[in-house]
Design a protein around this motif. Structure first.
Motif, PDB file in Angstrom:
ATOM      1  N   ASN A  10     -15.012  -3.357  20.320  1.00 15.96           N
ATOM      2  CA  ASN A  10     -14.185  -4.404  19.709  1.00 15.96           C
ATOM      3  C   ASN A  10     -14.755  -4.864  18.368  1.00 15.96           C
ATOM      4  O   ASN A  10     -14.015  -5.132  17.423  1.00 15.96           O
ATOM      5  CB  ASN A  10     -14.043  -5.590  20.656  1.00 15.96           C
ATOM      6  N   LEU A  11     -16.071  -4.965  18.302  1.00 13.78           N
ATOM      7  CA  LEU A  11     -16.710  -5.368  17.051  1.00 13.78           C
ATOM      8  C   LEU A  11     -16.467  -4.332  15.953  1.00 13.78           C
ATOM      9  O   LEU A  11     -16.208  -4.681  14.800  1.00 13.78           O
ATOM     10  CB  LEU A  11     -18.218  -5.565  17.263  1.00 13.78           C
ATOM     11  N   LEU A  12     -16.541  -3.069  16.334  1.00 18.62           N
ATOM     12  CA  LEU A  12     -16.307  -2.013  15.353  1.00 18.62           C
ATOM     13  C   LEU A  12     -14.867  -2.022  14.852  1.00 18.62           C
ATOM     14  O   LEU A  12     -14.593  -1.726  13.688  1.00 18.62           O
ATOM     15  CB  LEU A  12     -16.631  -0.642  15.961  1.00 18.62           C
ATOM     16  N   LEU A  13     -13.956  -2.370  15.739  1.00 23.47           N
ATOM     17  CA  LEU A  13     -12.535  -2.354  15.373  1.00 23.47           C
ATOM     18  C   LEU A  13     -12.082  -3.612  14.645  1.00 23.47           C
ATOM     19  O   LEU A  13     -10.973  -3.649  14.101  1.00 23.47           O
ATOM     20  CB  LEU A  13     -11.677  -2.166  16.632  1.00 23.47           C
ATOM     21  N   GLN A  14     -12.922  -4.649  14.630  1.00 23.24           N
ATOM     22  CA  GLN A  14     -12.528  -5.901  13.991  1.00 23.24           C
ATOM     23  C   GLN A  14     -12.294  -5.725  12.488  1.00 23.24           C
ATOM     24  O   GLN A  14     -11.399  -6.325  11.910  1.00 23.24           O
ATOM     25  CB  GLN A  14     -13.605  -6.967  14.215  1.00 23.24           C
ATOM     26  N   ASP A  15     -13.129  -4.906  11.867  1.00 20.13           N
ATOM     27  CA  ASP A  15     -12.986  -4.663  10.438  1.00 20.13           C
ATOM     28  C   ASP A  15     -11.985  -3.521  10.224  1.00 20.13           C
ATOM     29  O   ASP A  15     -12.323  -2.349  10.300  1.00 20.13           O
ATOM     30  CB  ASP A  15     -14.338  -4.309   9.828  1.00 20.13           C
ATOM     31  N   GLN A  16     -10.737  -3.890   9.973  1.00 24.61           N
ATOM     32  CA  GLN A  16      -9.677  -2.887   9.900  1.00 24.61           C
ATOM     33  C   GLN A  16      -9.792  -1.977   8.679  1.00 24.61           C
ATOM     34  O   GLN A  16      -9.143  -0.939   8.585  1.00 24.61           O
ATOM     35  CB  GLN A  16      -8.311  -3.578   9.897  1.00 24.61           C
ATOM     36  N   TYR A  17     -10.630  -2.375   7.716  1.00 22.71           N
ATOM     37  CA  TYR A  17     -10.778  -1.560   6.512  1.00 22.71           C
ATOM     38  C   TYR A  17     -12.041  -0.695   6.541  1.00 22.71           C
ATOM     39  O   TYR A  17     -12.287   0.078   5.634  1.00 22.71           O
ATOM     40  CB  TYR A  17     -10.828  -2.464   5.273  1.00 22.71           C
ATOM     41  N   ARG A  18     -12.844  -0.838   7.582  1.00 20.88           N
ATOM     42  CA  ARG A  18     -14.126  -0.130   7.616  1.00 20.88           C
ATOM     43  C   ARG A  18     -13.955   1.355   7.926  1.00 20.88           C
ATOM     44  O   ARG A  18     -14.689   2.200   7.405  1.00 20.88           O
ATOM     45  CB  ARG A  18     -15.044  -0.783   8.662  1.00 20.88           C
ATOM     46  N   TYR A  19     -13.008   1.683   8.809  1.00 20.84           N
ATOM     47  CA  TYR A  19     -12.877   3.068   9.263  1.00 20.84           C
ATOM     48  C   TYR A  19     -11.473   3.620   8.983  1.00 20.84           C
ATOM     49  O   TYR A  19     -10.483   2.877   9.049  1.00 20.84           O
ATOM     50  CB  TYR A  19     -13.153   3.163  10.767  1.00 20.84           C
ATOM     51  N   PRO A  20     -11.384   4.914   8.737  1.00 21.81           N
ATOM     52  CA  PRO A  20     -10.052   5.539   8.594  1.00 21.81           C
ATOM     53  C   PRO A  20      -9.339   5.545   9.944  1.00 21.81           C
ATOM     54  O   PRO A  20      -9.957   5.357  11.001  1.00 21.81           O
ATOM     55  CB  PRO A  20     -10.384   6.959   8.123  1.00 21.81           C
ATOM     56  N   GLU A  21      -8.031   5.799   9.897  1.00 18.49           N
ATOM     57  CA  GLU A  21      -7.219   5.728  11.111  1.00 18.49           C
ATOM     58  C   GLU A  21      -7.713   6.696  12.186  1.00 18.49           C
ATOM     59  O   GLU A  21      -7.678   6.379  13.378  1.00 18.49           O
ATOM     60  CB  GLU A  21      -5.757   6.032  10.774  1.00 18.49           C
ATOM     61  N   ARG A  22      -8.151   7.871  11.786  1.00 17.13           N
ATOM     62  CA  ARG A  22      -8.605   8.848  12.781  1.00 17.13           C
ATOM     63  C   ARG A  22      -9.789   8.302  13.571  1.00 17.13           C
ATOM     64  O   ARG A  22      -9.861   8.453  14.795  1.00 17.13           O
ATOM     65  CB  ARG A  22      -8.996  10.160  12.080  1.00 17.13           C
ATOM     66  N   GLU A  23     -10.743   7.655  12.904  1.00 14.83           N
ATOM     67  CA  GLU A  23     -11.922   7.132  13.598  1.00 14.83           C
ATOM     68  C   GLU A  23     -11.564   5.919  14.449  1.00 14.83           C
ATOM     69  O   GLU A  23     -12.133   5.711  15.523  1.00 14.83           O
ATOM     70  CB  GLU A  23     -13.010   6.793  12.588  1.00 14.83           C
ATOM     71  N   LYS A  24     -10.613   5.106  14.001  1.00 15.17           N
ATOM     72  CA  LYS A  24     -10.143   3.998  14.835  1.00 15.17           C
ATOM     73  C   LYS A  24      -9.524   4.525  16.125  1.00 15.17           C
ATOM     74  O   LYS A  24      -9.730   3.972  17.212  1.00 15.17           O
ATOM     75  CB  LYS A  24      -9.119   3.160  14.074  1.00 15.17           C
ATOM     76  N   SER A  25      -8.766   5.608  15.985  1.00 19.97           N
ATOM     77  CA  SER A  25      -8.148   6.215  17.165  1.00 19.97           C
ATOM     78  C   SER A  25      -9.217   6.744  18.125  1.00 19.97           C
ATOM     79  O   SER A  25      -9.078   6.628  19.348  1.00 19.97           O
ATOM     80  CB  SER A  25      -7.211   7.341  16.736  1.00 19.97           C
ATOM     81  N   GLN A  26     -10.282   7.316  17.561  1.00 18.44           N
ATOM     82  CA  GLN A  26     -11.380   7.802  18.399  1.00 18.44           C
ATOM     83  C   GLN A  26     -12.010   6.653  19.184  1.00 18.44           C
ATOM     84  O   GLN A  26     -12.284   6.778  20.385  1.00 18.44           O
ATOM     85  CB  GLN A  26     -12.438   8.481  17.521  1.00 18.44           C
ATOM     86  N   LEU A  27     -12.244   5.542  18.516  1.00 15.34           N
ATOM     87  CA  LEU A  27     -12.851   4.382  19.180  1.00 15.34           C
ATOM     88  C   LEU A  27     -11.949   3.846  20.291  1.00 15.34           C
ATOM     89  O   LEU A  27     -12.415   3.529  21.396  1.00 15.34           O
ATOM     90  CB  LEU A  27     -13.135   3.284  18.150  1.00 15.34           C
TER      91      LEU A  27
END
Length: 494
Positions: A287-304
């Protein structure tokens, strides 16, 4: 020559009271009366009888009574009361009055009242116990706590004693020690039987653990059983220090653990406590990693998101968790309650799950993003490296493959094959009662413990095979760059 008769004189009787001297010597060597150790060595020419000491009390001349005479009086007053029943309570009340201004007498009386309430035999006279209310009604405010303690003890209210201890963040033994009262009495043991119930309300983790440490092994096991059965895993998992203490002392895999002393119900609950606590840390990390919506590209968000969804189905099964993060996400360490490790060379976050017989290393994101599986009994290096190495790195983890282990992908349909692998080859099942697999669309998330998830269609399986080819080539290049390409020689990709 005159002869005189020899005069024979008998030795005069000793004026010293033998019983009083014997009492003084015995008290010095008795742990229950440690507060009397400072009695001075007294040489007195004329010893007073108990009647004379009582006379001084009645006349208000208590300042003329020595400490040793007070001890003699308190020790023998029960017998004196039998001979003087009409003034037994009156004289006891006067003794408590004297204790209001005589600190040494006060401490001695309070000590004896506690001992008297805890022993099967009578230590002091009944009248002294009954007139304790005189002291209660006239004592200074400073004595309010010690009065509450003694009232709980004399009434046999062990729960109240435990409540008082918890209120001051003290164990029952620490509470009595702080009040200069005997702390090795059976009452303390009885009070400890109530600490779990109090913990449910006060939520004092460190206090509960100190109480556990002061219990006998048998009592501790009983109270741990009580804790696990009374408190739900959802609630218990919030107390990180308690969960870790339970894992270290009663965990199913801990050396010298007392796991088998727990009831089956408590064992099941402990697994759920540990699993829920471990899952909580994993979920918070994602959840902490996903809080910053600009930190990761969409593919990595999907992985998380996919990792979170899949492992939520096994939230009760984890026994341990170790988190490894890259320098770029060091800030997370300030947000989590557990210690985490930093791998400055790592491009991704890594979680290591202990499922008992199996260790699983989960790479969160990135081009590799594989899952590694190591069976505990295959090599001692697995546990030593994954959970004991102080400077763990991704390279060190991947090099464990030289001792065995398997690699699993995260490509299309990976959840179906990962669940099947865990269930059929490692006997690791989702949480009890799972009917729908979280993290999957409704059309393919129905779950059966016997058959697992719905089998993908042939078209979907062909699509997966196509994706696996490119994934394997990428992994082979990745491992070759690390200088460990030989670890893929057997194609242990599942």
């Amino acid at each position: 020559m005159m002869s005189f008769r020899i005069l024979s004189l008998e030795q005069p009787e000793s004026k010293q009271p033998a019983n009083l001297l014997k009492l003084a010597n015995n008290l010095r060597n008795t742990q229950q009366f440690t507060q009397l150790y400072n009695l001075p060595t007294i040489e007195i020419d004329a010893w007073r009888s108990l009647d004379e000491i009582i006379d001084s009390i009645q006349l208000g001349n208590t300042n003329q009574i020595t400490r040793l005479e007070w001890v003699y009086c308190l020790y023998n007053k029960a017998q004196w009361d039998l001979e003087n029943p009409e003034i037994s309570r009156e004289t006891s009340a006067l003794i408590w009055q004297a204790a209001l201004t005589n600190l040494w007498l006060q401490k001695t009386l309070l000590w004896l009242v506690v001992i008297n309430s805890s022993e099967s035999q009578q230590i002091i006279s009944k009248s002294l116990v009954e007139t304790f209310s005189i002291f209660v009604s006239q004592a200074k405010q400073d004595n309010s706590q010690i009065i509450q303690i003694i009232q709980a003890i004399t009434k046999g209210n062990y729960q109240q004693l435990a409540l008082l201890a918890g209120k001051h963040n003290l164990t029952p033994q620490e509470l009595l020690n702080n009040a200069n009262l005997p702390s090795t009495i059976p009452t303390v043991h009885q009070a400890l039987n109530h600490v779990v119930r109090i913990f449910v309300k006060n939520k004092q983790s460190e206090w509960l653990l100190r109480c556990f440490e002061q219990m006998s092994q048998e009592q501790q096991c009983q109270q741990v059983n009580n804790l696990l059965i009374t408190v739900s895993a959802e609630q218990g998992s919030r107390f990180v220090s308690v969960v870790e203490w339970l894992r270290q002392n009663y965990g199913p895999r801990t050396i010298n653990s007392r796991w088998y002393e727990l009831s089956q119900k408590a064992q099941s609950a402990l697994r759920q406590w540990i699993g829920a606590a471990t899952w909580g840390d994993f979920e918070k990390l994602i959840n902490l990693l996903l809080q910053d919506q600009y930190r990761y590209p969409e593919r990595e968000k999907s992985q998380l998101e996919s990792r979170k969804g899949f492992w939520s189905n096994y939230s009760d099964r984890f026994e341990r968790l170790r988190i490894l993060i890259p320098e770029s996400t060091r800030w997370i360490s300030q947000e989590l309650t557990r210690d985490i490790d930093i791998d400055e060379s790592s491009p991704t976050e890594v979680c290591i799950f202990d499922f008992g017989d199996l260790f699983i290393v989960e790479f969160f994101r990135g081009p590799g993003s594989e899952m590694l599986l190591f069976k505990r009994d295959q090599s001692p290096d697995f546990e030593k490296t994954l959970f004991e190495s102080r400077e763990l790195s991704i390279i060190e983890i991947r090099r464990l493959l030289r001792f065995g282990g398997k690699i699993h992908d995260h490509v299309y349909l990976w959840q179906y094959y990962a669940e099947k692998l865990l269930r059929t080859q490692n006997r690791i099942y989702p949480n009890d009662g799972t009917r729908y697999f979280q993290g999957l669309p409704a059309f393919c998330n129905r779950y059966s413990r016997a058959t697992g998830l719905p089998v993908p269609s042939p078209d979907k399986q062909r699509k997966r095979e196509e994706n696996l080819v490119s994934w394997y080539e990428n992994m082979e290049r990745l491992y070759r760059r690390l200088g460990i390409e030989k670890f893929l020689g057997s194609r242990d990709v599942l």
